[in-house]
Design a protein around this motif. Structure first.
Motif, mmCIF file in Angstrom:
data_model
loop_
_atom_site.group_PDB
_atom_site.id
_atom_site.type_symbol
_atom_site.label_atom_id
_atom_site.label_comp_id
_atom_site.label_asym_id
_atom_site.label_seq_id
_atom_site.Cartn_x
_atom_site.Cartn_y
_atom_site.Cartn_z
ATOM 1 N N UNK A 1 0.815 -1.211 0.000
ATOM 2 C CA UNK A 1 0.000 0.000 0.000
ATOM 3 C C UNK A 1 0.849 1.261 0.000
ATOM 4 N N UNK A 2 0.544 2.161 0.926
ATOM 5 C CA UNK A 2 1.277 3.437 0.995
ATOM 6 C C UNK A 2 2.717 3.249 1.459
ATOM 7 N N UNK A 3 3.046 2.038 1.947
ATOM 8 C CA UNK A 3 4.404 1.780 2.463
ATOM 9 C C UNK A 3 5.355 1.220 1.410
ATOM 10 N N UNK A 4 4.973 1.333 0.142
ATOM 11 C CA UNK A 4 5.892 0.943 -0.920
ATOM 12 C C UNK A 4 5.714 -0.494 -1.369
ATOM 13 N N UNK A 5 6.641 -0.939 -2.206
ATOM 14 C CA UNK A 5 6.590 -2.296 -2.745
ATOM 15 C C UNK A 5 7.998 -2.837 -2.927
ATOM 16 N N UNK A 6 8.084 -4.159 -2.950
ATOM 17 C CA UNK A 6 9.371 -4.857 -3.057
ATOM 18 C C UNK A 6 9.290 -5.892 -4.173
ATOM 19 N N UNK B 1 13.335 -2.061 -3.960
ATOM 20 C CA UNK B 1 12.280 -1.359 -3.210
ATOM 21 C C UNK B 1 11.913 -0.082 -3.948
ATOM 22 N N UNK B 2 10.622 0.211 -4.015
ATOM 23 C CA UNK B 2 10.142 1.474 -4.571
ATOM 24 C C UNK B 2 9.114 2.073 -3.610
ATOM 25 N N UNK B 3 9.290 3.357 -3.220
ATOM 26 C CA UNK B 3 8.251 4.005 -2.414
ATOM 27 C C UNK B 3 6.986 4.207 -3.248
ATOM 28 N N UNK B 4 5.861 4.322 -2.573
ATOM 29 C CA UNK B 4 4.605 4.589 -3.264
ATOM 30 C C UNK B 4 4.475 6.090 -3.507
ATOM 31 N N UNK B 5 4.309 6.509 -4.764
ATOM 32 C CA UNK B 5 4.178 7.950 -5.041
ATOM 33 C C UNK B 5 2.952 8.539 -4.348
ATOM 34 N N UNK B 6 3.070 9.792 -3.923
ATOM 35 C CA UNK B 6 1.929 10.482 -3.320
ATOM 36 C C UNK B 6 1.135 11.145 -4.443
ATOM 37 N N UNK B 7 -0.097 10.702 -4.622
ATOM 38 C CA UNK B 7 -0.967 11.245 -5.671
ATOM 39 C C UNK B 7 -2.348 11.512 -5.080
ATOM 40 N N UNK C 1 0.665 2.202 -11.618
ATOM 41 C CA UNK C 1 -0.412 2.008 -10.633
ATOM 42 C C UNK C 1 -0.772 3.329 -9.958
ATOM 43 N N UNK C 2 0.213 4.208 -9.766
ATOM 44 C CA UNK C 2 -0.076 5.529 -9.181
ATOM 45 C C UNK C 2 -0.979 6.338 -10.112
ATOM 46 N N UNK C 3 -0.706 6.269 -11.427
ATOM 47 C CA UNK C 3 -1.559 6.981 -12.386
ATOM 48 C C UNK C 3 -2.987 6.430 -12.344
ATOM 49 N N UNK C 4 -3.128 5.105 -12.337
ATOM 50 C CA UNK C 4 -4.462 4.488 -12.326
ATOM 51 C C UNK C 4 -5.254 4.935 -11.091
ATOM 52 N N UNK C 5 -4.561 5.140 -9.980
ATOM 53 C CA UNK C 5 -5.227 5.617 -8.752
ATOM 54 C C UNK C 5 -5.804 7.024 -8.910
ATOM 55 N N UNK C 6 -5.265 7.805 -9.841
ATOM 56 C CA UNK C 6 -5.750 9.180 -10.034
ATOM 57 C C UNK C 6 -6.971 9.243 -10.945
#
Length: 293
Positions: A216-221, A230-236, A273-278
């Motif tokens: 979720x908001x805590x990133x992904x591995x 590891x990638x942080x989850x972008x804030x959108x 996935x961040x774009x799809x969330x917007x």
């Protein structure tokens, strides 16, 4: 062509208070793969009814390749109720069309031309579709280049240890979220170790090429033997999160099939996935800077 990317499993309607929306991870996955320029196909079943025809027509209008059987069961629906706290509650109807995906000569022919497949646990709740998925996996090319993605989706108790264990043995890429990992670890009797250690155990136990863990908001591995990305989850600004996980998987698998590194694929998956969330809904048109990256 001998390089299809297949999303296989449930096709259904989410019936929400404001109306109905097409749901089902396999179609979301296949649609986004097609946006990345790879030949994709969704495999499922619908009923001989108006809801089923509407699903097929919708996929056709999107230019989505489909192998969707018509079967004498109602098209799948999920009743979504929103409680007073705004939290959705789901009731997934049973013994519906996607529980009864038939194994056909057309499906076997597709399997022989499939380069990558993504399937989940929900579509295996009924023996008919479960057997079809397993026969499809058996008919696929058995080589190191073939990607078999098991995207865990634990819903309403429609899963058991046997199905999860068999699916993990059959796949070479496992995708799971942090909550599902806790449930699976409890079921498999792993000790109370941290999430990353649990991922390393699964990677080794099932001889996986990769394990994708989303938090979720805590990133992904992305775990591969000896390495972790590891990638942080972008804030959108989130419109809704429907289909975001499926778009992540689609972007990641498409990138790997195009020869990109795990780190590059992971970065693009997170951006997608961040774009799809917007955007509202699971199947927005992706911007060119993503699909041509």
């Amino acid at each position: 062509m001998n390089n299809y990317v297949v999303g296989m499993g449930e096709a259904l309607w989410d019936v929400l208070p404001e109306g109905k929306k097409i749901g089902g991870a396999p179609a979301n996955f296949a649609y986004h793969v097609s946006q990345f320029g790879l030949p994709s196909c969704v495999v499922s079943a619908v009923g001989e009814d108006a809801l089923g025809k509407e699903i097929v027509d919708n996929f056709t209008s999107k230019g989505l390749n489909q192998l969707i059987a018509e079967v004498p069961y109602p098209t799948g629906t999920v009743q979504v109720e929103i409680d007073q706290a705004g939290v959705p509650q789901y009731e997934i109807k049973e013994n519906v069309a996607w529980d009864n995906i038939p194994y056909t000569a057309h499906l076997e022919s597709l399997a022989e031309k499939t380069r990558a497949v993504c399937f989940g646990s929900l579509a295996q709740r009924n023996v008919v579709s479960r057997n079809t998925i397993n026969r499809f996996l058996d008919a696929m090319p058995q080589n190191d280049d073939t990607l078999v993605v098991f995207d865990v989706n634990l819903r309403q108790g429609f899963y058991n240890k046997e199905i999860l264990c068999n699916s993990m043995k059959r796949c070479n890429i496992l995708k799971i979220n942090d909550e599902e990992l806790v449930t699976v670890s409890r079921m498999f009797g792993y000790p109370g170790i941290d999430l990353q250690d649990k991922c390393w155990i699964l990677l080794g136990k099932y001889n996986l090429k990769m394990l994708i863990l989303t938090c979720g908001i805590n990133g992904s591995y992305v775990f591969t033997p000896g390495n972790v990305s590891f990638q942080p989850t972008p804030k959108v600004e989130v419109a809704d999160t429907v289909g975001a996980g499926d778009s992540f998987t689609a972007a990641f698998i498409s990138s790997i099939l195009k020869g990109k590194s795990v780190a590059e694929a992971h970065s693009l998956a997170v951006q997608t996935s961040a774009f799809v969330c917007t955007r509202k809904g699971a199947m927005p048109i992706l911007p060119e800077e993503l699909t041509t990256a």
